[in-house]
Structures are given as C-alpha cells and as structure tokens.
Scaffold this motif. Sequence first.
Motif, PDB file in Angstrom:
ATOM      1  N   UNK A  60      14.543  15.462 -13.961  1.00  0.00           N
ATOM      2  CA  UNK A  60      13.141  15.431 -13.533  1.00  0.00           C
ATOM      3  C   UNK A  60      13.037  14.896 -12.103  1.00  0.00           C
ATOM      4  N   UNK A  61      13.875  13.909 -11.772  1.00  0.00           N
ATOM      5  CA  UNK A  61      13.891  13.367 -10.405  1.00  0.00           C
ATOM      6  C   UNK A  61      14.235  14.462  -9.410  1.00  0.00           C
ATOM      7  N   UNK A  62      15.253  15.277  -9.724  1.00  0.00           N
ATOM      8  CA  UNK A  62      15.641  16.386  -8.840  1.00  0.00           C
ATOM      9  C   UNK A  62      14.484  17.379  -8.701  1.00  0.00           C
ATOM     10  N   UNK A  63      13.796  17.615  -9.790  1.00  0.00           N
ATOM     11  CA  UNK A  63      12.645  18.516  -9.787  1.00  0.00           C
ATOM     12  C   UNK A  63      11.544  17.959  -8.873  1.00  0.00           C
ATOM     13  N   UNK A  64      11.331  16.659  -8.939  1.00  0.00           N
ATOM     14  CA  UNK A  64      10.291  16.020  -8.121  1.00  0.00           C
ATOM     15  C   UNK A  64      10.658  16.075  -6.631  1.00  0.00           C
ATOM     16  N   UNK A  65      11.914  15.833  -6.307  1.00  0.00           N
ATOM     17  CA  UNK A  65      12.350  15.886  -4.908  1.00  0.00           C
ATOM     18  C   UNK A  65      12.213  17.305  -4.351  1.00  0.00           C
ATOM     19  N   UNK A  76      15.404   2.116 -19.880  1.00  0.00           N
ATOM     20  CA  UNK A  76      16.807   1.826 -20.208  1.00  0.00           C
ATOM     21  C   UNK A  76      17.761   2.240 -19.110  1.00  0.00           C
ATOM     22  N   UNK A  77      17.272   3.015 -18.130  1.00  0.00           N
ATOM     23  CA  UNK A  77      18.115   3.407 -16.996  1.00  0.00           C
ATOM     24  C   UNK A  77      17.233   3.663 -15.783  1.00  0.00           C
ATOM     25  N   UNK A  78      17.842   3.538 -14.598  1.00  0.00           N
ATOM     26  CA  UNK A  78      17.146   3.846 -13.350  1.00  0.00           C
ATOM     27  C   UNK A  78      17.438   5.295 -13.001  1.00  0.00           C
ATOM     28  N   UNK A  79      16.496   6.168 -13.327  1.00  0.00           N
ATOM     29  CA  UNK A  79      16.714   7.602 -13.117  1.00  0.00           C
ATOM     30  C   UNK A  79      16.821   7.975 -11.651  1.00  0.00           C
ATOM     31  N   UNK A  80      16.361   7.079 -10.767  1.00  0.00           N
ATOM     32  CA  UNK A  80      16.383   7.373  -9.331  1.00  0.00           C
ATOM     33  C   UNK A  80      17.645   6.835  -8.647  1.00  0.00           C
ATOM     34  N   UNK A  81      18.451   6.065  -9.374  1.00  0.00           N
ATOM     35  CA  UNK A  81      19.611   5.415  -8.756  1.00  0.00           C
ATOM     36  C   UNK A  81      20.649   6.415  -8.269  1.00  0.00           C
ATOM     37  N   UNK A  82      20.824   7.531  -8.992  1.00  0.00           N
ATOM     38  CA  UNK A  82      21.860   8.505  -8.634  1.00  0.00           C
ATOM     39  C   UNK A  82      21.384   9.564  -7.635  1.00  0.00           C
ATOM     40  N   UNK A  83      20.072   9.590  -7.373  1.00  0.00           N
ATOM     41  CA  UNK A  83      19.537  10.597  -6.449  1.00  0.00           C
ATOM     42  C   UNK A  83      19.870  10.222  -5.019  1.00  0.00           C
ATOM     43  N   UNK A 107       0.831  -1.207   0.000  1.00  0.00           N
ATOM     44  CA  UNK A 107       0.000   0.000   0.000  1.00  0.00           C
ATOM     45  C   UNK A 107       0.867   1.261   0.000  1.00  0.00           C
ATOM     46  N   UNK A 108       1.954   1.254   0.790  1.00  0.00           N
ATOM     47  CA  UNK A 108       2.864   2.409   0.830  1.00  0.00           C
ATOM     48  C   UNK A 108       3.572   2.605  -0.514  1.00  0.00           C
ATOM     49  N   UNK A 109       4.017   1.506  -1.133  1.00  0.00           N
ATOM     50  CA  UNK A 109       4.632   1.589  -2.468  1.00  0.00           C
ATOM     51  C   UNK A 109       3.665   2.225  -3.460  1.00  0.00           C
ATOM     52  N   UNK A 110       2.425   1.753  -3.458  1.00  0.00           N
ATOM     53  CA  UNK A 110       1.433   2.247  -4.418  1.00  0.00           C
ATOM     54  C   UNK A 110       1.156   3.738  -4.216  1.00  0.00           C
ATOM     55  N   UNK A 111       1.075   4.177  -2.970  1.00  0.00           N
ATOM     56  CA  UNK A 111       0.851   5.596  -2.691  1.00  0.00           C
ATOM     57  C   UNK A 111       2.003   6.440  -3.232  1.00  0.00           C
ATOM     58  N   UNK A 112       3.232   5.982  -2.977  1.00  0.00           N
ATOM     59  CA  UNK A 112       4.405   6.729  -3.437  1.00  0.00           C
ATOM     60  C   UNK A 112       4.463   6.795  -4.955  1.00  0.00           C
ATOM     61  N   UNK A 113       4.153   5.691  -5.607  1.00  0.00           N
ATOM     62  CA  UNK A 113       4.236   5.639  -7.071  1.00  0.00           C
ATOM     63  C   UNK A 113       3.119   6.462  -7.707  1.00  0.00           C
ATOM     64  N   UNK A 114       1.902   6.362  -7.164  1.00  0.00           N
ATOM     65  CA  UNK A 114       0.782   7.127  -7.719  1.00  0.00           C
ATOM     66  C   UNK A 114       0.993   8.632  -7.567  1.00  0.00           C
ATOM     67  N   UNK A 115       1.695   9.008  -6.496  1.00  0.00           N
ATOM     68  CA  UNK A 115       2.022  10.427  -6.319  1.00  0.00           C
ATOM     69  C   UNK A 115       2.991  10.879  -7.417  1.00  0.00           C
ATOM     70  N   UNK A 116       3.968  10.030  -7.735  1.00  0.00           N
ATOM     71  CA  UNK A 116       4.884  10.336  -8.841  1.00  0.00           C
ATOM     72  C   UNK A 116       4.134  10.407 -10.167  1.00  0.00           C
ATOM     73  N   UNK A 117       3.227   9.447 -10.401  1.00  0.00           N
ATOM     74  CA  UNK A 117       2.468   9.423 -11.661  1.00  0.00           C
ATOM     75  C   UNK A 117       1.651  10.708 -11.833  1.00  0.00           C
ATOM     76  N   UNK A 118       1.075  11.197 -10.747  1.00  0.00           N
ATOM     77  CA  UNK A 118       0.306  12.443 -10.807  1.00  0.00           C
ATOM     78  C   UNK A 118       1.212  13.611 -11.207  1.00  0.00           C
ATOM     79  N   UNK A 119       2.402  13.648 -10.607  1.00  0.00           N
ATOM     80  CA  UNK A 119       3.368  14.708 -10.917  1.00  0.00           C
ATOM     81  C   UNK A 119       3.832  14.607 -12.365  1.00  0.00           C
TER      82      UNK A 119
END
Length: 299
Positions: free
Chosen positions: A54-59, A93-100, A26-38
């Motif tokens: 974009x990841x930096x922008x989201x954070x 093709x890449x994990x955009x969150x890996x370097x954050x 449930x926590x995973x889904x909430x976090x992901x759906x928040x990203x999808x909305x953004x």
Amino acid sequence: MGMNSELELFTRYLQIEKHASSHTIENYQKDIKQLLHFMTEHGLERYSAVTYTFVRQYLTYLHKQGYAKKSIARKLSSLRTLYEFLLREKYVEENAFALAASPKTGSHLPDFLYEEELKPLFTSIDTSTPLGQRNLALLEILYATGIRVTECVTLSVRDLDPALATLYVQGKGRKERYVPVGGFAVEAVLNYMNESRPRLLDKAKNETEALFLNYRGGPLTDRGVRLILKKLVDDAALSSRMSPHVIRHTFATHLLNEGADLRAVQELLGHSHLSSTQIYTHVTKEHLKNVYTSAHPRA
C-alpha cells in the motif's frame, strides 16, 4: 481509538518530546492527513491496515499527482516518524514505511543573493514609520545572524544584549546558542525597540515580550515575516526570489566567500551536523569559478 485520536497523541509527542516548532508540526499534520484521505478512499480504517504494498501504491499516487521528489521524500520522512511512534506505542505491529526508499533528489544548490542585490532592500525601507523601522530591524537581524524564521518570531525583547552585541537564540529541539550581531543590526533593533515597538504595542489587546510585532501589536508570525520580505522585494523593484531561508543561505554564503571557517558557520547556523553546512561550500566554489572565468586572461 480512532486514527484522529492517535494523530492527536502523535502531535503531543512532537510538541513535548521532540520540541518541534509549530511550522514543523503543521507540515507533519498536512502529510499525515493526506495519507488518511488516501487510506479512506481505499477502505482502510486503521493505521495497522497499511502494508508495504500500500505504501508503494501511495508513493506512485504522489508521483502521478506531480509532487517533486524532494516533497515526496519529506512526506515519506514524516510518515516514517509517525509509524515509529505508533510502533513504540504498540498501535501497529510494523513500520510499513521503514523499507520504502526515499526518491533521490539530487543536489540542489541553495538560492542566495549577491551583495549588490541585497543593498536595495535595505535602502528602500521607509524608516519614518513604525512598521518601516520594524522591517529594517527584522531584515538586519535575519541577515546579521542567519537565524531561521521560526527562531526569529520567537525572539524576546530580552534576547538581544547590545553591550556584548550578541543574540540569544532557541533553535530546533530547543537547542540554545548565542550568535554575534553586527553594529548595523544592533542599531536598527534598538531604534525599533525604543521608538516604534512601544507604538505598535499600544494597539495590542494583551501584553507581549515578543521582539517583532505586527501592525496590531501582536507577535509576528512565520507567514507575516514572509509577506514582509515579499513586499520589500516588490518595493525595491527586484526580481530576486526572496524568503527567510534565502536570507539564511545568503548569510552563510557571504561568510564563506569571505573566508570564514566552515565549523564556525555551522555553529552560527545551529546545524547539528557539518554535512548540513557543507552544501554552502558548493555555492562558494561556484562563485570562485565565476570569478576565475571572468578575471583570468586565459580562462
């Protein structure tokens, strides 16, 4: 395949491969759906369209929304795991969150209750009713074993061995362990199972082997346990912050205060890593410092 379809695949991955609890999913889904909305607000329609920028922008957005560093770190961890899955399945093709980098959260000492705070909780419970007997058994089990709330609500009537005074627990990732149970807890659970549980079960539409039942005779949920504990605090007229995790912290802290071995406490809590248990040593050191300050004549 759309982003919601890929989210469904990720959810099944968490269930089947990671054996994650419903609370974790449930926590995973909430976090992901928040990203999808953004993402939708910024015109991104595919997971692969997310870049490190974009990841930096989201954070930054999360920070401006007032989320605590600990919450942002958890959300970031959820999204890293999602993208690891998407990368493995070749949806990106890449994990955009890996370097954050996760925000530094600092060391927060866990909340716990002193023994004098805990006693009124037990004595204030009216055990003349089925729900009262259940509440006492629930509180006794949580404090006697330190199990997680998700572990508690999945307990079966067969998991307690009164003769050996042990409880079978299925923890995170379906890791199994047996934990000892004190005499008070064994007595409370047996009284509940023999007297009150059958009366609650009579109200149920379906048979269940769940140990702890709600007032309708169905299995108790995580949220139900939290509401029960909140009511117990209110009934005992306490101002203490209460949750299943606070009782878990209390269990560990009391054991260490009385000289229990750190490795033994790790096993009892079901921690994979000793570092997860070591935070309680900070609490006990603070306790010792307070004892010294109040008791030593030249402190």
